[in-house]
Scaffold this active site. Structure first.
Site, PDB file in Angstrom:
ATOM      1  N   ASP A   1       0.857  -1.188   0.000  1.00 19.61           N
ATOM      2  CA  ASP A   1       0.000   0.000   0.000  1.00 19.61           C
ATOM      3  C   ASP A   1       0.893   1.237   0.000  1.00 19.61           C
ATOM      4  O   ASP A   1       1.780   1.374   0.857  1.00 19.61           O
ATOM      5  CB  ASP A   1      -0.906  -0.005   1.240  1.00 19.61           C
ATOM      6  CG  ASP A   1      -2.073   0.950   1.104  1.00 19.61           C
ATOM      7  OD1 ASP A   1      -2.128   1.660   0.088  1.00 19.61           O
ATOM      8  OD2 ASP A   1      -2.922   0.985   2.007  1.00 19.61           O
TER       9      ASP A   1
ATOM     10  N   ASP B   1      -2.140   8.923 -11.141  1.00 19.79           N
ATOM     11  CA  ASP B   1      -2.204   7.778 -12.057  1.00 19.79           C
ATOM     12  C   ASP B   1      -0.818   7.432 -12.596  1.00 19.79           C
ATOM     13  O   ASP B   1      -0.466   6.249 -12.723  1.00 19.79           O
ATOM     14  CB  ASP B   1      -3.142   8.089 -13.227  1.00 19.79           C
ATOM     15  CG  ASP B   1      -4.599   8.141 -12.809  1.00 19.79           C
ATOM     16  OD1 ASP B   1      -4.914   7.703 -11.686  1.00 19.79           O
ATOM     17  OD2 ASP B   1      -5.421   8.621 -13.613  1.00 19.79           O
TER      18      ASP B   1
ATOM     19  N   GLU C   1      -4.655   2.482  -4.367  1.00 15.02           N
ATOM     20  CA  GLU C   1      -3.190   2.518  -4.378  1.00 15.02           C
ATOM     21  C   GLU C   1      -2.584   1.263  -3.759  1.00 15.02           C
ATOM     22  O   GLU C   1      -1.432   1.250  -3.343  1.00 15.02           O
ATOM     23  CB  GLU C   1      -2.684   3.757  -3.625  1.00 15.02           C
ATOM     24  CG  GLU C   1      -2.975   3.768  -2.142  1.00 15.02           C
ATOM     25  CD  GLU C   1      -4.322   4.396  -1.789  1.00 15.02           C
ATOM     26  OE1 GLU C   1      -4.462   4.845  -0.627  1.00 15.02           O
ATOM     27  OE2 GLU C   1      -5.216   4.442  -2.649  1.00 15.02           O
TER      28      GLU C   1
ATOM     29  N   ASN D   1      -2.318  13.010  -4.834  1.00 15.69           N
ATOM     30  CA  ASN D   1      -3.479  13.432  -5.627  1.00 15.69           C
ATOM     31  C   ASN D   1      -3.901  14.860  -5.291  1.00 15.69           C
ATOM     32  O   ASN D   1      -4.235  15.654  -6.185  1.00 15.69           O
ATOM     33  CB  ASN D   1      -4.650  12.479  -5.368  1.00 15.69           C
ATOM     34  CG  ASN D   1      -4.533  11.181  -6.146  1.00 15.69           C
ATOM     35  OD1 ASN D   1      -3.921  11.142  -7.215  1.00 15.69           O
ATOM     36  ND2 ASN D   1      -5.094  10.113  -5.620  1.00 15.69           N
TER      37      ASN D   1
END
Length: 316
Positions: free
Chosen positions: A179, A196, A222, A187
């Site tokens: 993770d 992305d 993620e 973001n």
């Protein structure tokens, strides 16, 4: 449209008939390679467009066996095959037709031979095209569109399959959950397009950190999963450290200015706490939560005692 001449493998063709065969098919449209029956024939079929198999002079049983080898059940895996046989070889001609090959009587009618060879090559080309389309659809169905690693559904299928296989053959199976740390900040600060891009770069790093027999999948958001067949816990820890280091050494983004870290949870079977694929996943998830709780950018193992409760929710 094919611009080069088709290449045909002529198997057991009488030498006296080869000039006539060249004239019939036309040297501008076909190139002929002549061989005798033998184990090398099947290997050569991968280098040609089609096969002209002559019967009548050799052992009928040998011709039957070769015909069957040239026409497996899956059409896309076979070459275009045309059997050249005399009228008395009725059984062989029927076998060829039944297995999807063309059959031409010898001595042959020139126009008929050209038509049957062309039709056989056309059908073979269509099968190959269809097979390629099906394979591409299959690939897309198991691939995450953003990161190009396997998707969550395929991971769940493989997890169940590999767990059953490990139980049956008493083999090790390990799982790593990965993770990304503080991914929401990326973001928020740089936009979802940058997020992305980071995910794609991390996925590529994971692929480089594992063996071809291992499976990398995007588990969600993620988070990634790495399934390690035939891998015991020490081996899984080695892979996990390679994955963690690979992610931390990434210079992500267009200017390489973004640094990324990841937390990892590792679980391995056999273990007394793990009796099902769901429990293997759960224990890896518990270990991942501990890695997050203890400071991130680290690897944690699943606890030695059975854990069957749902882990608390965790922040990115």
């Amino acid at each position: 449209m094919k611009t080069q001449p088709y290449t045909l493998l002529v198997v057991d063709g009488p030498q006296t008939l080869l000039p006539q065969l060249v004239r019939t098919l036309g040297p501008e449209d076909f190139t002929l390679r002549v061989v005798r029956s033998g184990p090398e024939v099947l290997g050569l079929t991968r280098e040609v467009d089609g096969v002209l198999l002559f019967a009548g002079e050799g052992d009928p049983q040998q011709t039957h066996a070769l015909l069957e080898s040239l026409t497996p059940p899956e059409p896309a895996l076979r070459p275009a095959v045309v059997l050249m046989a005399p009228p008395e070889a009725r059984s062989l001609r029927l076998t060829a037709l039944g297995r999807g090959a063309e059959s031409v009587l010898t001595p042959w009618d020139e126009e008929e031979l050209r038509i049957r060879v062309s039709r056989s090559l056309e059908i073979h080309s269509r099968w190959k095209s269809l097979h390629s389309q099906v394979e591409e659809l299959r690939r897309l169905s198991v691939t995450d569109g953003l990161t190009q690693v396997h998707n969550h559904r395929y991971f769940q299928e493989r997890l169940r399959e590999e767990f059953r296989r490990s139980q049956r053959y008493d083999e090790s199976l390990s799982l790593i959950l990965v993770d990304l740390d503080h991914f929401k900040n990326i973001n928020d600060a740089h936009g979802h397009g940058m997020g992305d891009r980071v995910l794609r770069e991390v996925a590529a790093s994971l692929q480089h950190s594992v063996r071809e027999t291992d499976l990398v999948a995007r588990y969600g958001g993620e988070e990634f999963a790495v399934l390690l067949p035939c891998t015991h816990l020490p081996g899984a820890l080695t892979v996990a450290e390679r994955v963690r280091r690979g992610v931390s050494e990434l210079h992500a983004g267009p200017d390489g200015g973004l640094r990324v870290t990841a937390s990892l949870g590792v679980s391995s079977f056999p273990h007394r706490a793990i009796l099902s694929p769901e429990q293997l996943l759960l224990t890896a998830d518990e270990a991942l939560y501990r890695a997050k709780h203890e400071g991130r950018d680290r690897i944690c193992l699943h606890p030695p005692a059975p854990l069957f409760s749902t882990p608390p929710s965790r922040a990115g």
